[in-house]
Write an enzyme that holds these catalytic residues in place. Structure first.
Site, PDB file in Angstrom:
ATOM      1  N   CYS A  17      36.271 -76.814  29.648  1.00 38.92           N
ATOM      2  CA  CYS A  17      36.268 -75.523  30.361  1.00 38.92           C
ATOM      3  C   CYS A  17      35.919 -74.390  29.404  1.00 38.92           C
ATOM      4  CB  CYS A  17      37.641 -75.247  30.982  1.00 38.92           C
ATOM      5  SG  CYS A  17      38.155 -76.457  32.211  1.00 38.92           S
ATOM      6  N   CYS A  77      41.988 -76.862  28.815  1.00 40.28           N
ATOM      7  CA  CYS A  77      40.833 -77.747  29.032  1.00 40.28           C
ATOM      8  C   CYS A  77      39.702 -77.406  28.064  1.00 40.28           C
ATOM      9  CB  CYS A  77      40.393 -77.597  30.487  1.00 40.28           C
ATOM     10  SG  CYS A  77      38.761 -78.225  30.856  1.00 40.28           S
TER      11      CYS A  77
END
Length: 102
Positions: free
Chosen positions: A34, A31
């Protein structure tokens, strides 16, 4: 302060039974957003001693992600007294994350 790796095995002892508020970062290695939030969360963990900071890898801890109905990552939850006190989804500024903790 160290960052805790939160799993379903240590969730109760580290989060539910914590005497301090817990900032939980739900993330995954693939991600991109993230990866942008992670250093900010790490910084907060090092600066604020009266909270705990834990990271939940949603790929490894799908059950925990399901329990909290995590649909998008990164999701940050602030847990107090075993309950979700605050939450946010997506990339956040450090100030926004600090505001969650108030």
């Amino acid at each position: 302060m160290s960052i805790l790796t939160i799993t379903k095995d240590n969730f109760d002892s580290e989060v539910i039974n914590s005497d301090k508020p817990v900032l939980l970062d739900f993330w995954a290695s693939w991600c991109g957003p993230c990866k942008m939030v992670s250093p900010i969360v790490d910084e907060i963990a090092n600066e604020i001693s009266d909270i705990k900071v834990g990271k939940v890898n949603v790929d490894e801890e799908g059950e925990l992600a399901q329990n909290f109905k995590i649909m998008s990552i990164p999701t940050l939850l602030v847990m107090k007294d075993g309950k979700v006190h605050n939450s946010t989804i997506g990339v956040q500024s450090k100030q926004n994350i600090l505001n969650l903790l108030k």
